[in-house]
Enzyme design. Structure first.
Site, PDB file in Angstrom:
ATOM      1  N   CYS A   2      -7.364  -2.833   3.928  1.00  0.00           N
ATOM      2  CA  CYS A   2      -7.907  -4.188   4.143  1.00  0.00           C
ATOM      3  C   CYS A   2      -7.017  -4.931   5.092  1.00  0.00           C
ATOM      4  O   CYS A   2      -6.035  -4.618   5.493  1.00  0.00           O
ATOM      5  CB  CYS A   2      -7.956  -4.912   2.677  1.00  0.00           C
ATOM      6  N   ARG A  50     -12.282  -6.990   3.353  1.00  0.00           N
ATOM      7  CA  ARG A  50     -12.104  -5.960   2.376  1.00  0.00           C
ATOM      8  C   ARG A  50     -12.866  -4.541   2.814  1.00  0.00           C
ATOM      9  O   ARG A  50     -13.750  -4.349   3.329  1.00  0.00           O
ATOM     10  CB  ARG A  50     -13.025  -6.538   1.291  1.00  0.00           C
ATOM     11  N   VAL A  54     -11.285   0.563  -5.122  1.00  0.00           N
ATOM     12  CA  VAL A  54     -11.273   0.649  -6.690  1.00  0.00           C
ATOM     13  C   VAL A  54     -12.471   0.036  -7.433  1.00  0.00           C
ATOM     14  O   VAL A  54     -12.892   0.692  -8.233  1.00  0.00           O
ATOM     15  CB  VAL A  54      -9.753   0.272  -6.982  1.00  0.00           C
ATOM     16  N   ASP A 103      -7.474  -3.740  -9.111  1.00  0.00           N
ATOM     17  CA  ASP A 103      -6.218  -3.873  -9.424  1.00  0.00           C
ATOM     18  C   ASP A 103      -5.868  -5.313  -8.741  1.00  0.00           C
ATOM     19  O   ASP A 103      -4.722  -5.959  -9.164  1.00  0.00           O
ATOM     20  CB  ASP A 103      -5.419  -2.569  -8.569  1.00  0.00           C
TER      21      ASP A 103
END
Length: 182
Positions: A2, A50, A54, A103
């Site tokens: 990212c 992005r 995850v 996360d």
């Protein structure tokens, strides 16, 4: 991986177009999504490109606000123990209505529950974090386990760049300050 960009200014407002332009310049860092956040006064903004790994859902979109809105983060990396941290937060009775499985969400909630430094002491992983405390008007920039807490009086813009195996955190201040981490 990212990408994170943002700005912080004391005296003047910066347009929404500026932060969007900054994010566009690092489009190659995150092809899956983009997001921006700015204080209503236009003096602080974060943007994120992005690369979803995850949590592929929109629940992992960034910049991300804590449940109360006290913290806003843009984050890159991986928190290896984030599932364990969620269990601890839940067992402590914080009553969090988790929106997803990222996360990032674990990180921003942990910061809100425990505080910034105590969260850094608990997390394990590889990461860069830009975190804005909306009440204290403080910007925290972290790369791995090196933390820079910067008074809002001096910073004008920041950008996180990852190139090969070297990590760079570039802080554009008055006067200019450049930090390189290898």
């Amino acid at each position: 991986m990212c990408g994170i960009v943002g700005y912080l200014t004391k005296d003047k407002s910066v347009s929404k177009e500026t932060i969007e332009y900054m994010a566009e310049q690092i489009r190659h860092r995150g092809p899956d999504a983009k997001g921006t956040w700015a204080e209503p006064n236009g003096r602080v903004a974060l943007a994120h490109r992005r690369l979803s790994i995850v949590d592929l859902s929109d629940a992992g979109a960034q910049p991300m606000c804590s449940p109360s809105g006290t913290w806003v983060i843009s984050y890159n990396g991986e928190i290896y123990n984030h599932r364990d941290l969620r269990k601890i937060i839940d067992s402590e009775g914080w009553n969090i209505a988790w929106r997803g499985h990222s996360d990032t969400e674990t990180l921003v909630v942990a910061i809100e529950c425990w505080g910034f430094q105590p969260t850094l002491d608990r997390i394990r992983g590889m990461f860069a974090i830009a975190a804005w405390h909306t009440g204290d008007h403080k910007l925290f920039l972290v790369l791995q386990f090196l933390q820079l807490s910067i008074n809002a009086q001096n910073i004008y813009a920041f950008q996180y760049i990852h190139a090969s195996t070297n990590f760079f955190l570039v802080l554009v201040c008055d006067p200019v300050l450049v930090c390189s981490f290898k």
